[in-house]
Design a protein around this motif. Structure first.
Motif, PDB file in Angstrom:
ATOM      1  N   UNK A  75       0.898  -1.392  -0.227  1.00 52.56           N
ATOM      2  CA  UNK A  75       0.257  -0.286   0.446  1.00 52.56           C
ATOM      3  C   UNK A  75       0.887   1.470   0.243  1.00 52.56           C
ATOM      4  N   UNK A  76       0.822   2.063  -1.152  1.00 53.22           N
ATOM      5  CA  UNK A  76       1.680   3.249  -1.175  1.00 53.22           C
ATOM      6  C   UNK A  76       0.299   5.130  -0.683  1.00 53.22           C
ATOM      7  N   UNK A  77       0.923   4.961   0.107  1.00 54.55           N
ATOM      8  CA  UNK A  77      -0.455   6.181   0.451  1.00 54.55           C
ATOM      9  C   UNK A  77      -0.189   7.819  -0.984  1.00 54.55           C
ATOM     10  N   UNK A  78      -0.918   8.421  -0.971  1.00 54.21           N
ATOM     11  CA  UNK A  78      -0.440   9.253  -2.320  1.00 54.21           C
ATOM     12  C   UNK A  78       0.666  10.355  -1.930  1.00 54.21           C
ATOM     13  N   UNK A  79       0.685  11.193  -0.137  1.00 56.48           N
ATOM     14  CA  UNK A  79       1.739  11.187   0.119  1.00 56.48           C
ATOM     15  C   UNK A  79       3.244  11.160   0.119  1.00 56.48           C
ATOM     16  N   UNK A  80       2.872   9.217  -0.062  1.00 57.33           N
ATOM     17  CA  UNK A  80       4.323   8.742  -0.024  1.00 57.33           C
ATOM     18  C   UNK A  80       5.234   9.485  -1.441  1.00 57.33           C
ATOM     19  N   UNK A  81       4.270   9.247  -2.542  1.00 63.46           N
ATOM     20  CA  UNK A  81       4.875   9.516  -3.795  1.00 63.46           C
ATOM     21  C   UNK A  81       5.751  11.608  -4.158  1.00 63.46           C
ATOM     22  N   UNK A  82       6.570  11.309  -4.618  1.00 65.21           N
ATOM     23  CA  UNK A  82       7.959  12.116  -4.616  1.00 65.21           C
ATOM     24  C   UNK A  82       7.209  13.118  -6.346  1.00 65.21           C
ATOM     25  N   UNK A  83       6.450  12.356  -7.212  1.00 64.05           N
ATOM     26  CA  UNK A  83       6.030  12.626  -8.211  1.00 64.05           C
ATOM     27  C   UNK A  83       5.805  11.626  -9.513  1.00 64.05           C
ATOM     28  N   UNK A  84       5.356  12.043 -10.623  1.00 62.60           N
ATOM     29  CA  UNK A  84       5.085  11.786 -12.025  1.00 62.60           C
ATOM     30  C   UNK A  84       5.708  11.947 -12.976  1.00 62.60           C
ATOM     31  N   UNK A  85       5.428  10.677 -13.725  1.00 62.34           N
ATOM     32  CA  UNK A  85       6.278  11.293 -15.134  1.00 62.34           C
ATOM     33  C   UNK A  85       4.685  10.602 -16.340  1.00 62.34           C
ATOM     34  N   UNK A  86       5.049  10.960 -17.200  1.00 62.93           N
ATOM     35  CA  UNK A  86       4.713  10.580 -18.664  1.00 62.93           C
ATOM     36  C   UNK A  86       4.760  10.756 -19.859  1.00 62.93           C
ATOM     37  N   UNK A  87       6.074   9.759 -20.133  1.00 62.52           N
ATOM     38  CA  UNK A  87       6.929   8.976 -20.967  1.00 62.52           C
ATOM     39  C   UNK A  87       6.547   7.864 -21.721  1.00 62.52           C
ATOM     40  N   UNK A  88       6.204   8.441 -23.258  1.00 61.78           N
ATOM     41  CA  UNK A  88       6.207   7.264 -24.585  1.00 61.78           C
ATOM     42  C   UNK A  88       4.892   5.929 -23.782  1.00 61.78           C
ATOM     43  N   UNK A  89       4.001   6.667 -23.368  1.00 61.09           N
ATOM     44  CA  UNK A  89       2.271   6.004 -23.396  1.00 61.09           C
ATOM     45  C   UNK A  89       2.766   4.810 -22.189  1.00 61.09           C
ATOM     46  N   UNK A  90       3.491   5.703 -21.335  1.00 65.19           N
ATOM     47  CA  UNK A  90       3.506   4.761 -19.571  1.00 65.19           C
ATOM     48  C   UNK A  90       3.717   5.934 -19.031  1.00 65.19           C
ATOM     49  N   UNK A  91       3.354   5.337 -17.552  1.00 72.57           N
ATOM     50  CA  UNK A  91       3.354   6.252 -16.446  1.00 72.57           C
ATOM     51  C   UNK A  91       4.137   5.914 -15.122  1.00 72.57           C
TER      52      UNK A  91
END
Length: 174
Positions: free
Chosen positions: A121-137
């Motif tokens: 389980x990863x709480x949303x506050x645990x995420x640093x960032x997100x990227x969208x590259x070449x149709x990948x999240x």
């Protein structure tokens, strides 16, 4: 939103190559042609100081070495990193072939991943960032653990829903 996915070796290989490129592509591009400049400066400096010592000759030699040493260092570092990365990728593919399914569940509080019987389980506050590259999240945690989801795995419509959802949940600090 809950998605049950099957392991696809080709998608996995593309995702791992994408991660590798994100880590090293800028360094490779920066140092790509620097060895030509470094060698040229070294040769010019050597030719200038060949007959008699000269300040400019030594300056060219120092600048040439200053460019060549980082290039050589990163060349061997990247080369060994790629070799290690390929070994890990091969081992992971062997291990993942036995996985029948895995799930990604997007809830209001967290992202829940389940592989076989192991649930994280990863709480949303645990995420640093997100990227969208070449149709990948790519979602990256604060511990630098990447979670990758490809558009081909969930479909175009679901992928857009996931992107909208993740954009609202992961707050990127700039």
């Amino acid at each position: 939103m809950k998605f049950e996915l099957n392991f696809d070796e080709n998608i996995y290989i593309k995702q791992m190559d994408l991660l590798r490129d994100l880590a090293w592509k800028e360094k490779i591009a920066y140092y790509k042609n620097s060895h030509f400049l470094g060698l040229t400066l070294l040769i010019i400096g050597s030719l200038i100081t060949f007959d008699r010592p000269s300040f400019f000759g030594f300056a060219f030699i120092l600048f040439g070495l200053g460019i060549l040493i980082p290039y050589i260092y990163y060349y061997f570092k990247i080369k060994s990193s790629y070799k290690g990365f390929e070994e890990v990728k091969t081992k992971e593919i062997e291990a993942c072939r036995s996985i029948t399914n895995f799930t990604y569940e997007f809830t209001e509080e967290s992202l829940i991943t389940k592989v076989q019987e192991t649930e994280r389980v990863f709480e949303w506050k645990e995420f640093r960032t997100y990227l969208i590259k070449e149709d990948n999240l790519l979602m990256i945690t604060k511990k630098y653990e990447p979670l990758i989801l490809a558009e081909v795995e969930v479909g175009e419509e679901n992928f857009k829903k996931i992107l909208d959802f993740v954009e609202n949940k992961i707050i990127v600090k700039k």
